[in-house]
Design a protein around this motif. Structure first.
Motif, PDB file in Angstrom:
ATOM      1  N   LYS A  67       0.827  -1.201   0.000  1.00 26.58           N
ATOM      2  CA  LYS A  67       0.000   0.000   0.000  1.00 26.58           C
ATOM      3  C   LYS A  67       0.868   1.261   0.000  1.00 26.58           C
ATOM      4  N   THR A  68       1.883   1.268   0.837  1.00 25.19           N
ATOM      5  CA  THR A  68       2.774   2.422   0.915  1.00 25.19           C
ATOM      6  C   THR A  68       3.474   2.659  -0.423  1.00 25.19           C
ATOM      7  N   LEU A  69       3.966   1.589  -1.043  1.00 21.26           N
ATOM      8  CA  LEU A  69       4.656   1.727  -2.322  1.00 21.26           C
ATOM      9  C   LEU A  69       3.706   2.185  -3.426  1.00 21.26           C
ATOM     10  N   VAL A  70       2.460   1.721  -3.402  1.00 27.54           N
ATOM     11  CA  VAL A  70       1.476   2.164  -4.394  1.00 27.54           C
ATOM     12  C   VAL A  70       1.221   3.661  -4.239  1.00 27.54           C
ATOM     13  N   ILE A  71       1.054   4.122  -3.011  1.00 27.85           N
ATOM     14  CA  ILE A  71       0.779   5.538  -2.768  1.00 27.85           C
ATOM     15  C   ILE A  71       1.971   6.397  -3.181  1.00 27.85           C
ATOM     16  N   ILE A  72       3.177   5.978  -2.816  1.00 31.55           N
ATOM     17  CA  ILE A  72       4.378   6.734  -3.190  1.00 31.55           C
ATOM     18  C   ILE A  72       4.541   6.758  -4.702  1.00 31.55           C
ATOM     19  N   SER A  73       4.307   5.626  -5.344  1.00 36.14           N
ATOM     20  CA  SER A  73       4.447   5.549  -6.791  1.00 36.14           C
ATOM     21  C   SER A  73       3.427   6.433  -7.504  1.00 36.14           C
ATOM     22  N   ALA A  74       2.179   6.404  -7.045  1.00 39.59           N
ATOM     23  CA  ALA A  74       1.142   7.241  -7.654  1.00 39.59           C
ATOM     24  C   ALA A  74       1.454   8.722  -7.453  1.00 39.59           C
ATOM     25  N   ALA A  75       1.901   9.087  -6.260  1.00 41.91           N
ATOM     26  CA  ALA A  75       2.245  10.483  -5.985  1.00 41.91           C
ATOM     27  C   ALA A  75       3.428  10.925  -6.841  1.00 41.91           C
ATOM     28  N   THR A  76       4.411  10.054  -6.999  1.00 39.35           N
ATOM     29  CA  THR A  76       5.563  10.374  -7.844  1.00 39.35           C
ATOM     30  C   THR A  76       5.126  10.573  -9.297  1.00 39.35           C
ATOM     31  N   GLY A  77       4.236   9.718  -9.766  1.00 40.08           N
ATOM     32  CA  GLY A  77       3.735   9.861 -11.128  1.00 40.08           C
ATOM     33  C   GLY A  77       2.981  11.160 -11.335  1.00 40.08           C
ATOM     34  N   VAL A  78       2.117  11.502 -10.395  1.00 43.82           N
ATOM     35  CA  VAL A  78       1.343  12.746 -10.508  1.00 43.82           C
ATOM     36  C   VAL A  78       2.268  13.956 -10.457  1.00 43.82           C
ATOM     37  N   LEU A  79       3.232  13.955  -9.536  1.00 42.84           N
ATOM     38  CA  LEU A  79       4.168  15.086  -9.439  1.00 42.84           C
ATOM     39  C   LEU A  79       5.021  15.207 -10.698  1.00 42.84           C
ATOM     40  N   THR A  80       5.392  14.093 -11.290  1.00 43.59           N
ATOM     41  CA  THR A  80       6.168  14.126 -12.526  1.00 43.59           C
ATOM     42  C   THR A  80       5.357  14.734 -13.662  1.00 43.59           C
ATOM     43  N   ILE A  81       4.106  14.337 -13.777  1.00 46.40           N
ATOM     44  CA  ILE A  81       3.245  14.886 -14.832  1.00 46.40           C
ATOM     45  C   ILE A  81       3.035  16.386 -14.624  1.00 46.40           C
ATOM     46  N   VAL A  82       2.798  16.801 -13.378  1.00 46.18           N
ATOM     47  CA  VAL A  82       2.621  18.226 -13.088  1.00 46.18           C
ATOM     48  C   VAL A  82       3.903  18.990 -13.414  1.00 46.18           C
ATOM     49  N   GLY A  83       5.052  18.432 -13.071  1.00 49.16           N
ATOM     50  CA  GLY A  83       6.329  19.079 -13.382  1.00 49.16           C
ATOM     51  C   GLY A  83       6.558  19.219 -14.874  1.00 49.16           C
ATOM     52  N   ILE A  84       6.222  18.194 -15.637  1.00 49.86           N
ATOM     53  CA  ILE A  84       6.375  18.260 -17.088  1.00 49.86           C
ATOM     54  C   ILE A  84       5.452  19.318 -17.681  1.00 49.86           C
ATOM     55  N   ILE A  85       4.226  19.398 -17.177  1.00 46.90           N
ATOM     56  CA  ILE A  85       3.296  20.422 -17.668  1.00 46.90           C
ATOM     57  C   ILE A  85       3.819  21.823 -17.362  1.00 46.90           C
TER      58      ILE A  85
END
Length: 102
Positions: A67-85
């Motif tokens: 669960k912790t790894l899923v949450i960290i991974s999803a947050a990392t993905g969202v932050l990466t997409i926001v950073g690219i935008i």
């Protein structure tokens, strides 16, 4: 209560395995962060096997880690997409400023 009657459930919490987070782990592996997603899949796959071997604490620990790894991974993905935008928008504005001299 008759003592000869078999008891169907000792503890309802121990008869149901913890959530495995396997589907979520696969989704974040495909869409977000592959390294953490693969590690999460490994932990998620071990939840039910540990539970049915009788290692309830190990199953709960593996579920929590997945669960912790899923949450960290999803947050990392969202932050990466926001950073690219944000970087793309900065590039567009820099081009506009350079071409039109705002």
């Amino acid at each position: 209560m008759d003592q000869n009657q078999p008891q169907s459930f000792n503890n309802s919490a121990s008869t149901i395995p913890p959530k495995s987070w396997l589907i979520e782990s696969i989704l974040v592996t495909v869409f977000c962060c592959q390294i953490l997603g693969i590690i999460s899949i490994i932990y998620a796959a071990g939840v039910e096997s540990k539970f049915y071997r009788g290692d309830i604490y190990g199953a709960e620990s593996a579920s929590s880690t997945a669960k912790t790894l899923v949450i960290i991974s999803a947050a990392t993905g969202v932050l990466t997409i926001v950073g690219i935008i944000i970087l793309a928008m900065m590039g567009v504005f820099a081009g506009l400023i350079h071409n039109y001299g705002f």
